[in-house]
Structures are given as C-alpha cells and as structure tokens.
Write an enzyme that holds these catalytic residues in place. Structure first.
Site, PDB file in Angstrom:
ATOM      1  N   TYR A  44      -4.971 -13.568   1.534  1.00 52.89           N
ATOM      2  CA  TYR A  44      -3.738 -13.646   2.318  1.00 52.89           C
ATOM      3  C   TYR A  44      -3.902 -13.226   3.771  1.00 52.89           C
ATOM      4  O   TYR A  44      -2.924 -13.141   4.501  1.00 52.89           O
ATOM      5  CB  TYR A  44      -2.620 -12.838   1.659  1.00 52.89           C
ATOM      6  CG  TYR A  44      -2.945 -11.381   1.410  1.00 52.89           C
ATOM      7  CD1 TYR A  44      -3.111 -10.490   2.458  1.00 52.89           C
ATOM      8  CD2 TYR A  44      -3.051 -10.901   0.106  1.00 52.89           C
ATOM      9  CE1 TYR A  44      -3.399  -9.163   2.225  1.00 52.89           C
ATOM     10  CE2 TYR A  44      -3.341  -9.560  -0.136  1.00 52.89           C
ATOM     11  CZ  TYR A  44      -3.511  -8.701   0.923  1.00 52.89           C
ATOM     12  OH  TYR A  44      -3.797  -7.381   0.696  1.00 52.89           O
TER      13      TYR A  44
ATOM     14  N   CYS B 215       5.146  26.564 -27.252  1.00 55.83           N
ATOM     15  CA  CYS B 215       4.375  25.327 -27.180  1.00 55.83           C
ATOM     16  C   CYS B 215       4.416  24.600 -28.523  1.00 55.83           C
ATOM     17  O   CYS B 215       4.149  25.203 -29.563  1.00 55.83           O
ATOM     18  CB  CYS B 215       2.932  25.658 -26.796  1.00 55.83           C
ATOM     19  SG  CYS B 215       1.829  24.247 -26.922  1.00 55.83           S
TER      20      CYS B 215
ATOM     21  N   LYS C 284       4.254 -12.371  -3.670  1.00 60.13           N
ATOM     22  CA  LYS C 284       3.547 -11.094  -3.632  1.00 60.13           C
ATOM     23  C   LYS C 284       2.994 -10.798  -5.025  1.00 60.13           C
ATOM     24  O   LYS C 284       3.733 -10.612  -5.976  1.00 60.13           O
ATOM     25  CB  LYS C 284       4.475  -9.975  -3.196  1.00 60.13           C
ATOM     26  CG  LYS C 284       3.741  -8.655  -3.098  1.00 60.13           C
ATOM     27  CD  LYS C 284       4.586  -7.574  -2.449  1.00 60.13           C
ATOM     28  CE  LYS C 284       3.778  -6.308  -2.325  1.00 60.13           C
ATOM     29  NZ  LYS C 284       3.419  -5.762  -3.653  1.00 60.13           N
TER      30      LYS C 284
ATOM     31  N   LYS D   3       5.835 -13.115   6.769  1.00 59.47           N
ATOM     32  CA  LYS D   3       5.063 -12.670   7.932  1.00 59.47           C
ATOM     33  C   LYS D   3       5.448 -13.510   9.150  1.00 59.47           C
ATOM     34  O   LYS D   3       5.591 -14.732   9.022  1.00 59.47           O
ATOM     35  CB  LYS D   3       3.565 -12.858   7.677  1.00 59.47           C
ATOM     36  CG  LYS D   3       3.029 -11.951   6.599  1.00 59.47           C
ATOM     37  CD  LYS D   3       1.550 -12.163   6.355  1.00 59.47           C
ATOM     38  CE  LYS D   3       1.101 -11.157   5.320  1.00 59.47           C
ATOM     39  NZ  LYS D   3      -0.282 -11.363   4.884  1.00 59.47           N
TER      40      LYS D   3
ATOM     41  N   CYS E  25       2.677  25.631 -21.018  1.00 63.29           N
ATOM     42  CA  CYS E  25       2.259  26.416 -22.166  1.00 63.29           C
ATOM     43  C   CYS E  25       1.313  27.482 -21.635  1.00 63.29           C
ATOM     44  O   CYS E  25       0.415  27.182 -20.852  1.00 63.29           O
ATOM     45  CB  CYS E  25       1.544  25.517 -23.173  1.00 63.29           C
ATOM     46  SG  CYS E  25       0.439  26.406 -24.282  1.00 63.29           S
TER      47      CYS E  25
ATOM     48  N   ASP F 104       0.899  -8.910  -8.049  1.00 62.69           N
ATOM     49  CA  ASP F 104       0.829  -7.540  -8.507  1.00 62.69           C
ATOM     50  C   ASP F 104      -0.587  -7.259  -8.996  1.00 62.69           C
ATOM     51  O   ASP F 104      -0.892  -7.379 -10.172  1.00 62.69           O
ATOM     52  CB  ASP F 104       1.846  -7.371  -9.636  1.00 62.69           C
ATOM     53  CG  ASP F 104       2.267  -5.940  -9.756  1.00 62.69           C
ATOM     54  OD1 ASP F 104       1.872  -5.147  -8.886  1.00 62.69           O
ATOM     55  OD2 ASP F 104       2.976  -5.624 -10.713  1.00 62.69           O
TER      56      ASP F 104
ATOM     57  N   GLU G 101       5.004 -16.141   1.199  1.00 61.39           N
ATOM     58  CA  GLU G 101       4.066 -16.284   0.086  1.00 61.39           C
ATOM     59  C   GLU G 101       4.526 -15.394  -1.067  1.00 61.39           C
ATOM     60  O   GLU G 101       5.269 -14.441  -0.847  1.00 61.39           O
ATOM     61  CB  GLU G 101       2.663 -15.858   0.528  1.00 61.39           C
ATOM     62  CG  GLU G 101       2.650 -14.409   0.991  1.00 61.39           C
ATOM     63  CD  GLU G 101       1.290 -13.918   1.462  1.00 61.39           C
ATOM     64  OE1 GLU G 101       0.405 -13.807   0.621  1.00 61.39           O
ATOM     65  OE2 GLU G 101       1.148 -13.654   2.670  1.00 61.39           O
TER      66      GLU G 101
ATOM     67  N   LYS H 123      11.085  -7.378  -2.526  1.00 63.75           N
ATOM     68  CA  LYS H 123      10.774  -7.158  -3.942  1.00 63.75           C
ATOM     69  C   LYS H 123      11.850  -7.741  -4.848  1.00 63.75           C
ATOM     70  O   LYS H 123      13.044  -7.685  -4.528  1.00 63.75           O
ATOM     71  CB  LYS H 123      10.690  -5.646  -4.220  1.00 63.75           C
ATOM     72  CG  LYS H 123       9.598  -4.954  -3.466  1.00 63.75           C
ATOM     73  CD  LYS H 123       8.270  -5.185  -4.149  1.00 63.75           C
ATOM     74  CE  LYS H 123       7.314  -4.066  -3.918  1.00 63.75           C
ATOM     75  NZ  LYS H 123       7.066  -3.117  -4.898  1.00 63.75           N
TER      76      LYS H 123
ATOM     77  N   CYS I 135      -4.829  26.833 -26.770  1.00 62.33           N
ATOM     78  CA  CYS I 135      -3.980  25.707 -27.160  1.00 62.33           C
ATOM     79  C   CYS I 135      -4.843  24.465 -27.411  1.00 62.33           C
ATOM     80  O   CYS I 135      -5.580  24.021 -26.530  1.00 62.33           O
ATOM     81  CB  CYS I 135      -2.969  25.425 -26.058  1.00 62.33           C
ATOM     82  SG  CYS I 135      -1.950  23.977 -26.370  1.00 62.33           S
TER      83      CYS I 135
ATOM     84  N   CYS J 141       0.583  24.934 -29.934  1.00 54.09           N
ATOM     85  CA  CYS J 141      -0.078  26.199 -30.291  1.00 54.09           C
ATOM     86  C   CYS J 141       0.887  27.358 -30.466  1.00 54.09           C
ATOM     87  O   CYS J 141       0.461  28.468 -30.767  1.00 54.09           O
ATOM     88  CB  CYS J 141      -1.147  26.540 -29.256  1.00 54.09           C
ATOM     89  SG  CYS J 141      -0.463  27.155 -27.701  1.00 54.09           S
TER      90      CYS J 141
HETATM   91  O1  JCF Z   1       0.201 -10.202  -2.599  1.00 51.83           O
HETATM   92  C1  JCF Z   1       0.154  -9.107  -2.112  1.00 51.83           C
HETATM   93  N1  JCF Z   1       0.213  -8.054  -2.894  1.00 51.83           N
HETATM   94  C2  JCF Z   1       0.048  -8.923  -0.630  1.00 51.83           C
HETATM   95  C3  JCF Z   1      -0.204  -7.671  -0.071  1.00 51.83           C
HETATM   96  C4  JCF Z   1       0.185 -10.031   0.201  1.00 51.83           C
HETATM   97  C5  JCF Z   1       0.078  -9.894   1.554  1.00 51.83           C
HETATM   98  O2  JCF Z   1       0.205 -10.956   2.340  1.00 51.83           O
HETATM   99  C6  JCF Z   1      -0.172  -8.638   2.162  1.00 51.83           C
HETATM  100  C7  JCF Z   1      -0.306  -7.509   1.333  1.00 51.83           C
HETATM  101  C8  JCF Z   1      -0.563  -6.291   1.943  1.00 51.83           C
HETATM  102  C9  JCF Z   1      -0.667  -6.203   3.312  1.00 51.83           C
HETATM  103  N2  JCF Z   1      -0.275  -8.525   3.526  1.00 51.83           N
HETATM  104  C10 JCF Z   1      -0.521  -7.348   4.092  1.00 51.83           C
HETATM  105  C11 JCF Z   1      -0.607  -7.270   5.551  1.00 51.83           C
END
Ligand code: JCF
Length: 674
Positions: free
Chosen positions: A231, A414, A121, A296, A432, A123, A119, A320, A438, A417
């Site tokens: 998720y 500084c 990830k 997973k 400082c 943010d 899937e 990542k 200050c 000040c």
């Molecule tokens: O999308 C995510 N940030 C994300 C975080 C997706 C996941 O399936 C995650 C997670 C953090 C922990 N699954 C776990 C077990």
C-alpha cells in the site's frame, strides 16, 4: 569444449525457467489471471529444481526454489527504519471524515475538492520490504515504527512476494510497505490442521498471520498461507516515483508487487463515504477480513505539504467498521491467576459466534471494570470482538437481568492455593500472595521460562507444564533439568520418542544467552528489552545479583519501581537457590566481554549485496561477536565494506571514499582468521 557448451546450455535453461516461473507468479498472484495450469507450473518448478541440484553453483537467492525456509534463528535482529513506518489515525463515524476533509482544506487553504485514494484496510501486520537493484534483501516488521524485527527469511517464503522485481526502470533502493495477512479460508484450514495435530489454535486470522511471520523457524512460516497487499513506499532511491499515490500503486504492481484491486480514486468526503458504504456491503464476501477502509490524499505534493502529527500522517485516515457485537449470557465468572499472582476475572459465556469465531470466554480485565460496567453473573451482555483483540464485554443489557443475577465478588483467597488475596488501594489488580507456593503462579512461571523467547524449550508447552506441575514432577524451573526419560514416558499422552525429543530440547536450552536467561527468570517488569539492558550493563550474574537499587537505576530506562522489583527478586533466598541450581545443572551462556577486548573492537563494517554462504544477519552476528559494529551506510569512518552479489550504492560510495572492500571469498577468509 563439449562440457562447457553443455554447462552454458544448463545455465541458459535455468535462467529461462526462472524467468518463466517469475512471470507466471506475477500473472497468478498480482494480475490474478493465471495463464498456465497449476500442474504445468509445478512441472516447470520441478524441472528447475532438478537442474539446480545438478548445478548448485548456479542457485541464486532470487530463484523461485529458494522459498523453502532457512535454518532456524535464535532471535530476530533489529532493523532501524530509515523512514519511519507510520500508523493511521482512526475514524468511526461520517462526521469524523467530513472533519478530516475540512482540516485538509483548511491546512492547504483551498476550496477545490480533494482527490482521495481509497483502499480496504486489512487486518494483518505491517511489513517493510527492501529491494536493492531489484533483489529482495530485507523484510522487517513495523515494530514501534522506528525499529522492527528482521523477518527476511520468513517473508521470502511467501510466494506472492517477488524475490526479484520484474520489468525495467528498477530503483536502486525500493522499500515497499504492505500488510501481511491470512485469508479466512487459509486461517480455517490452518486451524483445522492444528486441531487434528493437537497443536495450538489461533484465535483469529490476524494472530495467525502475526504468529506465522514471527516464527524463528522459517520452514514453519513456509507452511502457512500468508498473503500480502502493498500500500505504499518507504525509502526510494534512484527512481522518480509518479506524483499521485494511485499511480505509485500502479507502478508497484508493474514491478510485480501485489496491490489490492479494490483501490479507487474518489473526490471529497462524499466520495470517501460512498466508498465506505460500498466496501461495507462487500466486506462479508471478501476472502479476507478487513476492519475498515483507508483514505489517502492522492496528490503526493499535497501529502508533503500536510506532513505528520507524531506518528501518523495528516494526509491519511482509517475509517473503521463498527466492531461486531452480539448478545449472550454470562454463566459464571472465574478468576485466573497469572505469573505474578494477578487475578483476572474471566467471564464464561454461553457460546456465540462473532465474526465467524465461536466465543465462550471474555476477559473482564479487573474489578474496577466490573463495577464500572455493573456486570453480574446471569446478565445478558453485549460481547464485542474487534478484529485483533480478545473478546470483551462491551456492556450489560440491564432490562434482561434476571432476579437470580449474582454480584461478582473478588475472592478473599486465591482460588488455586487458598493464600490471601491482596488488593492494594488505588491499584487496579488484585494479587494472590502465595508466590511460588501457588501452583498457578508456578505453572505460569515455568511456562514463561520455557517459552520461545525465553529458554526456548520446544515441546515444553502449556499443557505439558500443567501436567508436570500437577503430577509434582516439577516444582520450580530448576526441576526441568532433573527430568528423566522414565518419568516422562510414564506421563499420559507421552511416548518414548517424544520423551526423548523433549530431553534433547531441554539439554539444548542449557546453552543460551545471558539476556534470555534473565528474561526467563520472570522478574516482575523485566521484559526482553530490560533483560538485554541488564545483561549489557552488568556483564556477570554476580554483578547483577549484588547490585543495589541505586546501581540498577543507572541502567537506561530502569526507574525506581523496576529497580525495586529486580533487587527484591535477587534478595529472595528461594530465587538465589533456583539460580544456583540452574547454573549447576549446566545452564550457561557466552561471557559478555568488555567490547574493547575483542579482536574487531572499534571497527565498523557495512554489508551490501547478497552473500553466497550466509545471510546478512549471520554475517552481522559473527562480526558483532568479534566486537565490530555493523552500520547501515558507508562513511569515512567505515573500516570495511563487505560486498556480495548485486551490491547497492554503498559499493560505489566505498570506492569513492577508498574504503577497503572485501568480496564474498575475502570476507570468509577474513572471518576464518579469528
Ligand atoms: O491495510 C492496512 N492495514 C493499512 C495500514 C493500509 C495502509 O494504506 C496504511 C496502513 C498504515 C499506514 N497506510 C499507512 C500510511
């Protein structure tokens, strides 16, 4: 007769409208396949609102109209996660993934290919949402994985989060885990609106999402374009989940929970890497930011065999994407002075766009970091912005260094000040020594004092504090309470109305809690948790002020360093004076009484189901103020179980154990006795 038939008709009509609206919500948000127009939806919604206004007694907590936000909270309650919320191990290169797959084969002693569920990830920030008998009863942030913050009211404002699960076969308890985030376009719209109104601009969608979820005023959250993808699950009771992760996700989506449509099941490390390639091409076109993908092990029985290492599962990994990097030039380096005097070097950059965000500053952390990376003014540097973090300088392009490049030197005085700068050997930060002489430290101290989690003076933001200090209207936090209408009105960009509003907020802040007050003082190393611990341990300010370092170390989690900072703070004449001034100005808080003097000391309550007139948090707070403990599960030690609408299994347990039960009405009557 006629009347009650009429009333029955309204009841049915309301029920039907709710069902229709929930179903349309599901089609719109979960299936991404709306069956009616927005206008038609709005029409149904308005109709329901009108009927409910005629019959407020028929409004239920899961009605689609109940998403507008509740009255603001003072602070978030804590939520203990019965099943911890895990984090993920990170991987960066393909070798990390083949190694991950190999480890799994080794542990499971198998050579057949492993099936992985992949899937994107997101943010954003992780959330656990609890449904009891299908009704949303609680939403909590991840926090440290074991304890998070109760953000139920905020999460209820997100339209794609169902207030009630749809379909049948609903578990008695279902904790859904997911990521709350903001889309790229939602983020842009929010920021351009904020810019027009002169409000705070968020650095990136992640911060915007986090800031929106962690709002004490859920009406503000309601105006933010938050989204969610689910998720996984936490605690589940009263339902046998499928034995594949991918099928659990399908089940979640049947119940009306939003699950990513980009989930794919693949075989082996190769399958994962192909998915990664595929998603890195898709990344730019997606309407939201992703910082990688997650793999997973799909078979739940295998997941269970693999288990966990510390706080991350062995059966999952986050792969990542590389952080985006661009080159630019350091035009200057300035030193910022923080609340405690710490000098932070900040690079002023020739503005560049990274990930669609214009970056013109980057922190250089400290002098050691500058030396390690050999950074000079005039250098071409590589600036990196990974999803959530402040941009940083990843490195220097040495061959582009001009002859005019200048070394970066820690100032001896500084910049604000002119007091001496102290750089203790072996410590990374330089400070400082001006203390509150200050102006920078004074400004930061006052900003902290007024901030949301401290004294919470709405309207006294960073810009205004700077203005007030620069115009010498305030020198210390105590001076805030001497400000007058005329003084404020005479400030630039301040009208009569906003001056009046600010004075009201200042007045309101006088009524606070002991822990908030201690946190607001800005004692070095005293964060919120330490402030709470201090407040509980030393029940009066006097007791705290006269505590020795040894006394202080008897508080859990306070070591010698923090104890020394606290003792030193209260020894300073100047600090004592300010505290007296604050108290004389009327700053006060409810006395923290010895808990065994309170009327409900020693009693334990359990709350289940939805109460009609107050949130669970309110009920909890009121009980705790009376000295009672509020527990999560029923046992023989429970004194009372408070039962609202749609109670969970706790109700049955209470009956089984013969524990006194208070229904909604009885509970109100009970509280009113005190
Ligand atoms: O999308 C995510 N940030 C994300 C975080 C997706 C996941 O399936 C995650 C997670 C953090 C922990 N699954 C776990 C077990």
């Amino acid at each position: 007769m006629g009347k009650s038939r009429e009333s029955g008709r309204i009841e049915q009509e309301i029920e039907k409208l709710r069902e229709q609206l929930n179903e349309h919500n599901y089609h719109y948000y979960v299936l991404d396949d709306p069956v009616i127009s927005d206008a038609e939806y709005d029409r149904l919604f308005e109709k329901l609102k009108i009927l409910e206004s005629q019959r407020p007694d028929l409004v239920t907590p899961d009605s689609p109209t109940q998403r507008v936000g509740a009255p603001p909270l003072k602070e978030f309650a804590e939520v203990k996660h019965e099943i911890p919320m895990l984090s993920l191990e990170n991987a960066f290169v393909p070798d990390d993934i083949t190694a991950f797959d190999q480890r799994i084969h080794d542990r499971l002693e198998t050579s057949s290919p492993i099936e992985y569920c992949c899937e994107p990830k997101l943010d954003g920030l992780a959330m656990s949402i609890r449904y009891e008998n299908g009704l949303l009863v609680q939403a909590a942030t991840r926090g440290d994985g074991a304890t998070g913050e109760d953000v139920t009211e905020n999460i209820k404002t997100i339209k794609m989060v169902p207030l009630r699960l749809r379909g049948d076969n609903i578990p008695r308890i279902l904790e859904v885990r997911g990521e709350v985030f903001m889309s790229k376009s939602g983020f842009d719209k929010l920021n351009s609106l904020a810019q027009k109104k002169g409000e705070k601009i968020f650095a990136n969608p992640r911060n915007a999402a986090a800031g929106s979820v962690r709002q004490l005023d859920s009406q503000i959250t309601a105006s933010r374009p938050l989204e969610i993808y689910c998720y996984g699950v936490g605690l589940v009771e009263g339902y046998k989940l499928p034995d594949k992760h991918s099928d659990i996700l399908k089940r979640l989506s049947h119940w009306g929970l939003r699950v990513s449509s980009l989930v794919e099941v693949v075989k082996g490390a190769d399958g994962c890497l192909t998915y990664y390639q595929h998603m890195s091409h898709k990344r730019e076109k997606l309407p939201y930011e992703i910082d990688g993908v997650v793999y997973k092990v799909n078979d739940i029985a295998l997941q269970e065999k693999l288990g966990f290492v510390s706080r991350a599962p062995r059966w999952a990994i986050a792969h990542k994407f590389p952080a985006e990097e661009v080159n630019t030039i350091i035009e200057a380096v300035e030193f910022q002075v923080g609340r405690t005097g710490a000098l932070t070097p900040v690079a002023r950059l020739k503005p560049v766009r990274v990930h669609g965000v214009t970056v013109s500053n980057a922190t250089l952390h400290n002098m050691d970091e500058i030396q390690r990376k050999d950074i000079h003014v005039g250098d071409t540097v590589i600036v990196r912005r990974a999803g959530d973090v402040i941009p940083e300088v990843a490195g220097v392009v040495r061959k582009l260094r001009p002859g005019s490049a200048k070394k970066i030197i820690l100032p001896t005085h500084c910049p604000v000040c002119r007091s001496a700068v102290e750089h203790v050997e072996g410590e990374a930060v330089a400070r400082c020594t001006g203390g509150l002489f200050c102006a920078a430290q004074r400004k930061e101290t006052i900003k902290h004092f007024a901030s949301r989690r401290a004294m919470d003076i709405e309207g006294l933001g960073d810009k205004l504090v700077e203005q007030l200090v620069d115009t010498r209207l305030i020198e210390s936090v105590a001076d805030i309470y001497d400000l007058t209408q005329t003084q404020l009105e005479n400030l630039e960009r301040m009208g009569e109305k906003s001056a009046q509003k600010l004075l009201e907020q200042i007045e309101k802040s006088k009524s606070t809690t002991y822990a908030r007050f201690l946190y607001a003082l800005g004692i070095r190393e005293v964060g919120e948790a330490t402030a709470k611990a201090l407040a509980n341990h030393f029940r009066t300010l006097q007791a705290l002020q006269s505590a020795t370092e040894e006394d202080l170390q008897s508080v859990p989690d306070i070591g010698p360093v923090v104890a020394a900072h606290i003792a030193h703070f209260f020894q300073e004449r100047h600090n004592r004076d300010i505290i007296s001034k604050l108290i004389n100005a009327g700053v006060h808080w409810p006395l923290i009484k010895e808990s065994n003097h309170l009327p409900l000391s020693g009693k334990t309550f359990v709350i289940t189901g939805t109460l009609s007139n107050m949130s669970r948090d309110e009920a909890k707070e009121r009980l705790e103020k009376l000295g009672a403990k509020v527990a999560g599960s029923v046992s023989a030690k429970t004194s009372y179980v408070v039962v609202g609408v749609d109670p969970g299994s706790k109700y049955d347990k209470a009956r089984e154990l013969g524990i006194p039960i208070l229904d909604d009405k009885q509970f109100h009557a009970f509280l009113n006795k005190f």
